[in-house]
Design a protein around this motif. Structure first.
Motif, short mmCIF file in Angstrom:
data_model
loop_
_atom_site.label_atom_id
_atom_site.label_comp_id
_atom_site.label_asym_id
_atom_site.label_seq_id
_atom_site.Cartn_x
_atom_site.Cartn_y
_atom_site.Cartn_z
N ILE A 4 -1.75 0.60 -4.12
CA ILE A 4 -0.52 0.23 -3.40
C ILE A 4 -0.87 -0.21 -1.98
O ILE A 4 -0.33 -1.21 -1.48
CB ILE A 4 0.48 1.41 -3.38
CG1 ILE A 4 0.82 1.86 -4.81
CG2 ILE A 4 1.74 1.05 -2.60
CD1 ILE A 4 1.34 0.75 -5.71
N ILE A 5 -1.77 0.51 -1.34
CA ILE A 5 -2.18 0.14 0.03
C ILE A 5 -2.81 -1.25 0.03
O ILE A 5 -2.49 -2.08 0.88
CB ILE A 5 -3.14 1.20 0.61
CG1 ILE A 5 -2.39 2.51 0.83
CG2 ILE A 5 -3.77 0.71 1.92
CD1 ILE A 5 -3.28 3.70 1.17
N LEU A 8 -0.10 -3.84 -0.39
CA LEU A 8 0.65 -4.01 0.86
C LEU A 8 -0.16 -4.75 1.92
O LEU A 8 0.39 -5.59 2.64
CB LEU A 8 1.13 -2.66 1.39
CG LEU A 8 2.30 -2.06 0.63
CD1 LEU A 8 2.51 -0.61 1.02
CD2 LEU A 8 3.57 -2.87 0.85
N LEU A 81 2.12 0.23 8.31
CA LEU A 81 2.47 1.03 7.13
C LEU A 81 2.40 2.49 7.55
O LEU A 81 1.34 2.97 7.96
CB LEU A 81 1.49 0.74 5.98
CG LEU A 81 1.61 1.62 4.74
CD1 LEU A 81 3.00 1.52 4.12
CD2 LEU A 81 0.53 1.22 3.73
N ILE A 84 3.80 6.35 2.23
CA ILE A 84 4.09 5.94 0.86
C ILE A 84 4.48 7.19 0.08
O ILE A 84 3.76 8.19 0.11
CB ILE A 84 2.87 5.28 0.18
CG1 ILE A 84 2.38 4.08 0.98
CG2 ILE A 84 3.22 4.89 -1.26
CD1 ILE A 84 1.07 3.50 0.46
N GLU A 86 5.58 8.39 -3.83
CA GLU A 86 5.60 7.98 -5.25
C GLU A 86 6.67 8.77 -5.99
O GLU A 86 6.77 9.99 -5.83
CB GLU A 86 4.23 8.24 -5.88
CG GLU A 86 4.15 7.86 -7.33
CD GLU A 86 2.80 8.20 -7.93
OE1 GLU A 86 2.78 8.61 -9.10
OE2 GLU A 86 1.77 8.07 -7.24
N TRP A 96 6.97 3.21 -5.85
CA TRP A 96 6.45 3.68 -4.57
C TRP A 96 7.38 3.21 -3.46
O TRP A 96 7.67 2.02 -3.35
CB TRP A 96 5.05 3.14 -4.34
CG TRP A 96 4.05 3.67 -5.33
CD1 TRP A 96 3.28 4.80 -5.19
CD2 TRP A 96 3.71 3.11 -6.59
NE1 TRP A 96 2.49 4.96 -6.30
CE2 TRP A 96 2.72 3.94 -7.18
CE3 TRP A 96 4.13 1.99 -7.32
CZ2 TRP A 96 2.16 3.70 -8.42
CZ3 TRP A 96 3.58 1.74 -8.56
CH2 TRP A 96 2.60 2.59 -9.10
N CYS A 98 7.64 2.57 0.30
CA CYS A 98 6.66 2.28 1.36
C CYS A 98 7.40 2.03 2.66
O CYS A 98 8.12 1.04 2.80
CB CYS A 98 5.83 1.07 0.96
SG CYS A 98 5.07 1.24 -0.67
N CYS A 116 12.06 0.05 4.06
CA CYS A 116 11.41 0.77 2.97
C CYS A 116 11.31 -0.20 1.80
O CYS A 116 12.33 -0.63 1.26
CB CYS A 116 12.22 2.01 2.59
SG CYS A 116 11.41 3.03 1.34
#
Length: 181
Positions: A4-5, A8, A81, A84, A86, A96, A98, A116
Protein backbone atom coordinates in the motif's frame (compact mmCIF):
# COMPACT_ATOMS: atom_id res chain seq x y z
CA UNK A 1 1.21 -2.67 4.30
CA UNK A 2 4.38 -2.20 2.30
CA UNK A 3 2.42 -2.80 -0.93
CA UNK A 4 0.00 0.00 0.00
CA UNK A 5 2.84 2.39 0.83
CA UNK A 6 4.49 1.68 -2.54
CA UNK A 7 1.17 2.19 -4.33
CA UNK A 8 0.68 5.52 -2.56
CA UNK A 9 4.24 6.65 -3.29
CA UNK A 10 3.55 5.96 -6.97
CA UNK A 11 0.19 7.75 -6.80
CA UNK A 12 1.76 10.78 -5.06
CA UNK A 13 4.45 10.92 -7.73
CA UNK A 14 1.95 10.71 -10.60
CA UNK A 15 -0.25 13.32 -8.93
CA UNK A 16 2.72 15.66 -8.46
CA UNK A 17 3.69 15.27 -12.12
CA UNK A 18 0.11 16.03 -13.20
CA UNK A 19 0.06 19.21 -11.10
CA UNK A 20 3.45 20.21 -12.56
CA UNK A 21 2.36 19.51 -16.15
CA UNK A 22 -0.76 21.62 -15.53
CA UNK A 23 1.48 24.65 -14.95
CA UNK A 24 3.45 24.43 -18.20
CA UNK A 25 2.84 26.36 -21.39
CA UNK A 26 1.98 24.52 -24.63
CA UNK A 27 1.44 21.34 -22.70
CA UNK A 28 -2.17 20.21 -23.05
CA UNK A 29 -1.27 16.75 -24.41
CA UNK A 30 1.32 15.97 -21.71
CA UNK A 31 -1.02 17.20 -19.01
CA UNK A 32 -3.94 15.10 -20.27
CA UNK A 33 -1.67 12.03 -20.44
CA UNK A 34 -0.56 12.54 -16.84
CA UNK A 35 -4.19 13.05 -15.78
CA UNK A 36 -5.13 9.81 -17.54
CA UNK A 37 -2.34 7.96 -15.70
CA UNK A 38 -3.59 9.42 -12.41
CA UNK A 39 -7.15 8.28 -13.11
CA UNK A 40 -5.94 4.75 -13.90
CA UNK A 41 -5.01 4.50 -10.21
CA UNK A 42 -8.65 5.10 -9.20
CA UNK A 43 -11.95 3.36 -9.71
CA UNK A 44 -13.21 6.31 -11.80
CA UNK A 45 -13.95 4.11 -14.81
CA UNK A 46 -16.39 2.01 -12.74
CA UNK A 47 -18.42 4.56 -10.73
CA UNK A 48 -20.59 7.60 -11.33
CA UNK A 49 -19.10 9.68 -8.51
CA UNK A 50 -15.65 10.49 -9.81
CA UNK A 51 -12.72 10.82 -7.45
CA UNK A 52 -11.10 14.20 -8.09
CA UNK A 53 -7.74 15.52 -6.97
CA UNK A 54 -8.08 19.18 -7.85
CA UNK A 55 -7.32 18.44 -11.51
CA UNK A 56 -9.67 18.31 -14.47
CA UNK A 57 -9.48 18.04 -18.24
CA UNK A 58 -7.83 20.86 -20.14
CA UNK A 59 -9.10 21.74 -23.61
CA UNK A 60 -6.93 24.73 -24.47
CA UNK A 61 -3.73 26.38 -23.32
CA UNK A 62 -3.78 28.57 -20.24
CA UNK A 63 -3.75 32.32 -20.68
CA UNK A 64 -0.52 34.23 -20.15
CA UNK A 65 -1.96 35.86 -17.01
CA UNK A 66 -2.77 32.43 -15.53
CA UNK A 67 0.73 31.12 -16.29
CA UNK A 68 2.38 34.24 -14.86
CA UNK A 69 0.48 33.65 -11.59
CA UNK A 70 1.50 29.96 -11.61
CA UNK A 71 5.15 31.02 -11.55
CA UNK A 72 4.51 32.67 -8.20
CA UNK A 73 3.45 29.40 -6.56
CA UNK A 74 6.01 27.18 -4.82
CA UNK A 75 7.35 24.02 -6.40
CA UNK A 76 4.90 21.13 -6.34
CA UNK A 77 5.78 18.46 -3.81
CA UNK A 78 4.21 15.14 -2.88
CA UNK A 79 1.58 14.61 -0.20
CA UNK A 80 2.46 13.45 3.30
CA UNK A 81 1.24 10.00 4.35
CA UNK A 82 0.37 9.92 8.04
CA UNK A 83 -1.40 6.67 8.80
CA UNK A 84 -2.82 3.54 7.17
CA UNK A 85 -5.61 1.50 8.77
CA UNK A 86 -6.61 -1.87 7.32
CA UNK A 87 -10.22 -3.08 7.50
CA UNK A 88 -12.22 -6.06 6.34
CA UNK A 89 -15.11 -4.90 4.16
CA UNK A 90 -18.10 -7.09 3.15
CA UNK A 91 -17.91 -6.04 -0.52
CA UNK A 92 -14.23 -5.28 -1.15
CA UNK A 93 -12.46 -7.63 1.25
CA UNK A 94 -9.44 -5.78 2.52
CA UNK A 95 -9.61 -1.99 2.34
CA UNK A 96 -7.00 0.44 3.56
CA UNK A 97 -7.87 3.89 4.91
CA UNK A 98 -4.88 6.12 4.13
CA UNK A 99 -4.71 9.47 5.92
CA UNK A 100 -2.90 12.06 3.82
CA UNK A 101 -2.13 15.77 3.55
CA UNK A 102 -3.22 18.19 0.86
CA UNK A 103 -1.79 17.61 -2.62
CA UNK A 104 0.97 20.20 -2.28
CA UNK A 105 1.73 20.42 1.44
CA UNK A 106 4.41 23.12 1.14
CA UNK A 107 1.62 25.64 0.54
CA UNK A 108 0.43 25.30 4.15
CA UNK A 109 2.32 25.98 7.37
CA UNK A 110 1.00 22.94 9.25
CA UNK A 111 1.29 19.21 8.71
CA UNK A 112 -2.37 18.28 8.79
CA UNK A 113 -4.59 15.45 7.62
CA UNK A 114 -6.90 16.64 4.86
CA UNK A 115 -8.07 13.46 3.11
CA UNK A 116 -8.61 9.79 3.67
CA UNK A 117 -8.06 7.70 0.54
CA UNK A 118 -9.61 4.23 0.57
CA UNK A 119 -7.68 1.64 -1.40
CA UNK A 120 -8.77 -1.86 -2.36
CA UNK A 121 -7.89 -4.49 -4.94
CA UNK A 122 -10.14 -4.36 -7.99
CA UNK A 123 -9.48 -7.03 -10.61
CA UNK A 124 -6.18 -7.80 -8.82
CA UNK A 125 -4.98 -4.18 -9.05
CA UNK A 126 -4.81 -1.69 -6.21
CA UNK A 127 -7.15 1.25 -6.84
CA UNK A 128 -8.31 4.27 -4.91
CA UNK A 129 -11.99 3.44 -4.48
CA UNK A 130 -13.18 6.33 -2.31
CA UNK A 131 -12.06 9.78 -1.24
CA UNK A 132 -13.15 11.30 2.04
CA UNK A 133 -12.30 14.85 3.06
CA UNK A 134 -12.85 16.44 6.42
CA UNK A 135 -15.84 18.73 6.62
CA UNK A 136 -14.35 21.56 8.71
CA UNK A 137 -17.83 22.73 9.76
CA UNK A 138 -18.63 19.42 11.46
CA UNK A 139 -15.11 17.93 11.86
CA UNK A 140 -16.48 14.72 10.36
CA UNK A 141 -15.34 12.75 7.34
CA UNK A 142 -17.49 13.23 4.23
CA UNK A 143 -17.44 11.17 1.04
CA UNK A 144 -16.23 13.33 -1.86
CA UNK A 145 -16.02 10.71 -4.60
CA UNK A 146 -15.88 7.03 -5.39
CA UNK A 147 -18.01 4.13 -4.21
CA UNK A 148 -20.81 4.93 -1.83
CA UNK A 149 -20.86 1.61 0.02
CA UNK A 150 -17.75 2.39 2.05
CA UNK A 151 -19.22 4.13 5.07
CA UNK A 152 -16.43 5.66 7.09
CA UNK A 153 -18.18 5.52 10.46
CA UNK A 154 -19.45 1.95 9.98
CA UNK A 155 -16.14 0.23 9.22
CA UNK A 156 -15.76 -1.33 12.64
CA UNK A 157 -12.45 -2.05 14.30
CA UNK A 158 -9.32 -2.02 12.09
CA UNK A 159 -7.36 -5.23 11.57
CA UNK A 160 -4.08 -3.30 11.61
CA UNK A 161 -2.82 0.28 11.90
CA UNK A 162 0.51 1.66 10.77
CA UNK A 163 1.43 5.18 11.84
CA UNK A 164 4.08 6.70 9.60
CA UNK A 165 4.32 10.43 10.36
CA UNK A 166 2.63 12.47 13.03
CA UNK A 167 0.75 15.61 11.99
CA UNK A 168 1.91 18.87 13.59
CA UNK A 169 0.36 22.20 14.54
CA UNK A 170 -3.21 21.03 13.94
CA UNK A 171 -5.07 19.76 17.00
CA UNK A 172 -7.79 17.93 15.05
CA UNK A 173 -5.23 16.10 12.87
CA UNK A 174 -3.13 15.03 15.85
CA UNK A 175 -6.25 13.72 17.58
CA UNK A 176 -7.41 11.87 14.45
CA UNK A 177 -3.95 10.36 13.98
CA UNK A 178 -4.03 9.03 17.56
CA UNK A 179 -7.40 7.28 17.18
CA UNK A 180 -7.43 3.53 16.67
CA UNK A 181 -9.32 3.67 13.38
Amino acid sequence: MEEIIKFLEHFFSVESIAHTEYRKIDNVENYLNSLKELNLLTINDKVDSEIGFGLSSMFKQHSKVFLDNMDLLPQICKRHLYKISEYNHPTYGKVWACYVSVANPVTVKVKSISSCLFISKIDDNLKIVALFNIDRNTNKWALRGGVENIEYYKLGKPVAIERLMSPENDEWSVEEYSKDR
